[in-house]
Design a protein around this motif. Structure first.
Motif, PDB file in Angstrom:
ATOM      1  N   ALA A  14       0.758  -1.097  -0.107  1.00 54.47           N
ATOM      2  CA  ALA A  14       0.078  -0.067  -0.016  1.00 54.47           C
ATOM      3  C   ALA A  14       0.985   1.244   0.055  1.00 54.47           C
ATOM      4  O   ALA A  14       2.062   1.082   0.247  1.00 54.47           O
ATOM      5  N   ALA A  15       0.366   2.392  -0.033  1.00 53.71           N
ATOM      6  CA  ALA A  15       0.801   3.770  -0.244  1.00 53.71           C
ATOM      7  C   ALA A  15       2.029   4.076   0.870  1.00 53.71           C
ATOM      8  O   ALA A  15       1.841   3.492   1.960  1.00 53.71           O
ATOM      9  N   TYR A  16       3.029   4.961   0.431  1.00 56.11           N
ATOM     10  CA  TYR A  16       4.351   5.019   1.189  1.00 56.11           C
ATOM     11  C   TYR A  16       4.525   6.295   0.931  1.00 56.11           C
ATOM     12  O   TYR A  16       4.798   6.823  -0.165  1.00 56.11           O
ATOM     13  N   PRO A  17       4.701   7.380   1.905  1.00 55.52           N
ATOM     14  CA  PRO A  17       5.150   8.718   1.573  1.00 55.52           C
ATOM     15  C   PRO A  17       6.581   8.835   1.246  1.00 55.52           C
ATOM     16  O   PRO A  17       7.310   8.372   1.725  1.00 55.52           O
ATOM     17  N   LYS A  18       6.690   9.704   0.173  1.00 53.18           N
ATOM     18  CA  LYS A  18       7.857   9.796  -0.493  1.00 53.18           C
ATOM     19  C   LYS A  18       8.948  10.298   0.373  1.00 53.18           C
ATOM     20  O   LYS A  18      10.054  10.132   0.508  1.00 53.18           O
ATOM     21  N   SER A  19       8.535  11.252   1.221  1.00 52.08           N
ATOM     22  CA  SER A  19       9.361  12.170   2.043  1.00 52.08           C
ATOM     23  C   SER A  19       9.984  11.077   3.165  1.00 52.08           C
ATOM     24  O   SER A  19      11.089  11.202   3.586  1.00 52.08           O
ATOM     25  N   VAL A  20       9.135  10.248   3.465  1.00 55.33           N
ATOM     26  CA  VAL A  20       9.872   9.099   4.639  1.00 55.33           C
ATOM     27  C   VAL A  20      10.606   8.300   4.099  1.00 55.33           C
ATOM     28  O   VAL A  20      11.842   8.020   4.513  1.00 55.33           O
ATOM     29  N   ALA A  21      10.316   7.922   2.841  1.00 46.36           N
ATOM     30  CA  ALA A  21      11.690   7.184   1.960  1.00 46.36           C
ATOM     31  C   ALA A  21      12.818   7.796   1.859  1.00 46.36           C
ATOM     32  O   ALA A  21      14.008   7.243   2.025  1.00 46.36           O
ATOM     33  N   GLU A  22      12.860   9.083   1.431  1.00 44.15           N
ATOM     34  CA  GLU A  22      13.948   9.789   1.311  1.00 44.15           C
ATOM     35  C   GLU A  22      14.624  10.121   2.595  1.00 44.15           C
ATOM     36  O   GLU A  22      15.736   9.860   2.683  1.00 44.15           O
ATOM     37  N   LYS A  23      13.958  10.197   3.682  1.00 46.75           N
ATOM     38  CA  LYS A  23      14.612  10.526   5.105  1.00 46.75           C
ATOM     39  C   LYS A  23      15.326   9.148   5.479  1.00 46.75           C
ATOM     40  O   LYS A  23      16.200   9.491   6.159  1.00 46.75           O
ATOM     41  N   ARG A  24      14.739   8.321   5.112  1.00 48.24           N
ATOM     42  CA  ARG A  24      15.515   6.821   5.561  1.00 48.24           C
ATOM     43  C   ARG A  24      16.297   6.127   4.593  1.00 48.24           C
ATOM     44  O   ARG A  24      16.753   5.125   4.751  1.00 48.24           O
ATOM     45  N   GLY A  25      16.619   7.212   3.603  1.00 44.62           N
ATOM     46  CA  GLY A  25      17.699   6.770   2.602  1.00 44.62           C
ATOM     47  C   GLY A  25      17.247   5.489   1.788  1.00 44.62           C
ATOM     48  O   GLY A  25      18.181   4.575   1.510  1.00 44.62           O
ATOM     49  N   GLU A  26      15.874   5.371   1.398  1.00 46.60           N
ATOM     50  CA  GLU A  26      15.689   4.035   0.855  1.00 46.60           C
ATOM     51  C   GLU A  26      15.507   4.310  -0.991  1.00 46.60           C
ATOM     52  O   GLU A  26      15.030   3.226  -1.640  1.00 46.60           O
ATOM     53  N   LEU A  27      15.886   5.459  -1.200  1.00 51.38           N
ATOM     54  CA  LEU A  27      15.873   5.905  -2.662  1.00 51.38           C
ATOM     55  C   LEU A  27      17.190   6.140  -3.296  1.00 51.38           C
ATOM     56  O   LEU A  27      18.014   6.679  -2.658  1.00 51.38           O
ATOM     57  N   ASN A  28      17.239   5.626  -4.538  1.00 52.48           N
ATOM     58  CA  ASN A  28      18.508   6.012  -5.326  1.00 52.48           C
ATOM     59  C   ASN A  28      18.373   7.267  -5.879  1.00 52.48           C
ATOM     60  O   ASN A  28      17.062   8.153  -5.797  1.00 52.48           O
ATOM     61  N   PRO A  29      19.490   7.895  -6.374  1.00 48.22           N
ATOM     62  CA  PRO A  29      19.347   9.193  -6.667  1.00 48.22           C
ATOM     63  C   PRO A  29      18.441   9.535  -7.757  1.00 48.22           C
ATOM     64  O   PRO A  29      17.821  10.802  -8.158  1.00 48.22           O
ATOM     65  N   ASP A  30      18.307   8.542  -8.715  1.00 50.36           N
ATOM     66  CA  ASP A  30      17.144   8.846  -9.869  1.00 50.36           C
ATOM     67  C   ASP A  30      15.736   8.708  -9.259  1.00 50.36           C
ATOM     68  O   ASP A  30      14.781   8.205 -10.031  1.00 50.36           O
TER      69      ASP A  30
END
Length: 602
Positions: free
Chosen positions: A466-482
């Motif tokens: 289910a949906a997940y906030p992008k801001s939380v993913a970014e804060k936790r370092g779960e996304l690549n630069p792209d």
């Protein structure tokens, strides 16, 4: 079966009490802005709010927040004798220690960790989900073709649900949970997708109103935040972190954010719209009302819970989902020798205050749905509680082991009028972590079980997406630069330049929103005009009966002592045996059965 503690009815609230708005007010002294101790004070029934406030003042306290509808107030006091003095006043029914009020640390502390699916995050009811360190590609735009002969809907409830031609959402292939309860384009969506006239309250850590798979159904006008961020507990342990690290430098966040992710996941399961992006919820046309009662760190305290329930009742909310327990006690006991006399008094106040709020909401047509818990324990038997108190309200307080008799209550799930939902896995079995108990569990719903596989080794796709906030993913370092996810727990779905992120979680936190979504469909389909608030309304007892009679019956396993096997990646395995009691009509694992969206609206 557990003995239910019933709060005796007393005199009605006086006119003077009702004249004070029930809606929560921001405290004069917020956590992080002063010093002192926090208490929740329960006014005696029949005593005016003005008289009760005078009692608080005479004992040396100050009312900073008040809910006159049910007679509950948050109070600050510095004197050590405050609680005893106030308890002796005939105008007061109970006093319980609440949250700590202390200064924000002057130096910045490391950002708090804490996935919504991790253990040890306060009252959250998401079970531990292993994090997998394998990169996950973005999902293609069209993962499924439109079904042959997809029909137009003639259901007036679907007026706000988007296009009349139904096509599966791009991530529908990953939504085994929706297929289990027949919430699909070939199932309930063709009969009813819910309506914006039905309001579903998400009592949780907040909801990300900007998520592209939520924003169309988010009701910003009614959403509220009932919490204030708390930097540390009484032992100096970091909770929500320093307020000066927040984007707005404030201890009070807007109602449109979720800095944890848990509430957004819950809201998405209930009502993500059908919009050609990501996933669809059980009731993709219903309205989401965020009633934030949980801290960023995952703790849920008494006053916000009471305030949110009464606010929901006063503002026409039809269904509320509560995927948590009220901190700091997983179980509240009035006669447990493992607790001190003061702790017993605190827990009695929690029981009384929460039940008053639940009664208030139920009497005003709010259907109350809650998760059963993730301790893999039978609530009708003696249980060892190793997690309470999970929050230090006084210096030196620590978690300890407590033997819990069946007379104790976990709230809100064991409150009167609450429908407690257990969790199932992809095979339909009860999830290994889900609590249970004959007479406790009302029904079951998909919550995920990463070990529910032929090999009994963890598979993240057996959790709920289910949906997940992008801001939380970014804060936790779960996304690549792209912007692509770095771990397999997270999936990205894009529609043109618009992308949404989604997370796999498991827990009874994920099960109860499926039931709440079905309840929203029931109100949409069978509700009547609400003369007080507009929209639709339906008595909770009617919703409960419809949920019960349309659930898919599930009997206990044969033999009823079921052994769960979890094979660990590093070798070895964990086995646990849980015993199901009851009949094919109702039992401790599945209650009256697994909720079914299609049958509920057919």
């Amino acid at each position: 079966m557990k003995r239910v503690i019933v709060i005796a009815a007393a005199a009605a609230l006086t006119a003077a009490t009702l004249a004070v708005p029930a809606q929560a007010r921001r405290p004069d002294t917020a956590p992080g802005e002063g010093r002192g101790g926090g208490y929740v004070v329960l006014y005696r029934r029949g005593v005016s709010a003005a008289d009760a406030r005078r009692a608080v003042l005479a004992a040396g306290g100050t009312v900073t927040r008040e809910n006159a509808a049910v007679g509950v107030a948050t109070v600050t006091a510095t004197g050590p004798a405050f609680a005893d003095a106030l308890r002796a006043d005939p105008r007061i029914e109970g006093v319980a220690r609440d949250m700590v009020i202390g200064r924000v640390p002057q130096r910045s502390a490391p950002g708090h960790a804490g996935s919504a699916g991790a253990a040890g995050t306060g009252g959250l009811l998401s079970a531990p989900t292993p994090r997998v360190g394998t990169a996950s590609a973005s999902e293609p735009r069209a993962a499924l073709p439109a079904p042959a002969g997809a029909a137009r809907t003639d259901d007036p409830d679907a007026a706000d649900s988007g296009a009349s031609v139904l096509r599966p959402e791009p991530l529908a292939v990953r939504q085994w949970d929706m297929r289990q309860i027949h919430a699909t384009v070939t199932g309930s969506y063709r009969r009813s997708r819910g309506t914006h006239a039905v309001l579903v309250g998400i009592l949780d850590t907040g909801v990300d109103a900007t998520h592209p798979d939520i924003e169309a159904n988010y009701n910003a006008g009614l959403s509220r935040n009932f919490t204030v961020d708390m930097p540390v507990d009484a032992n100096g342990k970091e909770l929500d972190g320093p307020c000066d690290q927040e984007p707005d430098k404030s201890c009070t966040d807007p109602a449109t954010v979720d800095e944890n992710g848990h509430g957004t996941h819950v809201a998405s399961t209930i009502a993500s719209p059908i919009n050609g992006l990501g996933v669809a919820g059980v009731a993709p046309g219903a309205s989401i009302v965020s009633l934030r009662v949980g801290q960023d760190s995952g703790y849920f305290f008494l006053q916000p819970t009471v305030d949110a329930l009464t606010y929901a009742a006063d503002n026409g909310v039809d269904v509320v989902n509560m995927s948590y327990y009220v901190d700091p006690w997983l179980f509240n006991c009035t006669d447990n020798p493992a607790d001190s006399p003061e702790e017993r008094r605190d827990q009695q106040t929690v029981i009384t205050a929460v039940q008053r709020a639940l009664d208030y909401a139920h009497d005003r047509n709010v259907t109350l749905i809650s998760a059963v818990g993730n301790g893999a324990g039978d609530y009708t038997k003696q249980i060892l509680d190793t997690s309470s108190p999970d929050f230090a309200r006084v210096a030196g307080q620590r978690t300890r082991n407590r033997l819990i008799p069946p007379s104790c209550l976990s709230l809100p799930s064991e409150g009167d009028h609450v429908l407690a939902i257990s969790a199932t896995g992809i095979s339909g079995r009860k999830a290994y972590y889900s609590d249970y108990g004959d007479g406790y569990v009302f029904a079951a719903a998909p919550g995920g079980d990463v070990y529910d596989t032929p090999t009994k080794t963890q598979n993240i796709t057996r959790a709920v997406l289910a949906a997940y906030p992008k801001s939380v993913a970014e804060k936790r370092g779960e996304l690549n630069p792209d912007g692509t996810p770095r771990i397999a727990d997270i999936v990205r779905s894009c529609r043109g330049r618009v992308c949404g992120y989604y997370e796999y979680l498991q827990g009874t936190s994920m099960a109860s929103p499926h039931a709440a979504g079905v309840a929203a469909l029931i109100v949409s389909r069978y509700g009547v005009p609400d003369p007080a608030h507009g929209g639709k309304t339906l008595a909770p007892d009617i919703v409960e009966r419809r949920l019960r009679t349309t659930a898919t019956r599930r009997s206990c396993p044969v033999p009823p002592a079921y052994t769960y096997v979890r094979r660990l990646a590093g070798g070895g395995e964990i086995t646990t045996t849980q015993v199901c009691e009851g009949t094919s009509i109702r039992n401790g694992f599945f209650g009256y059965g697994v909720v079914d969206a299609l049958r509920a609206v057919s």
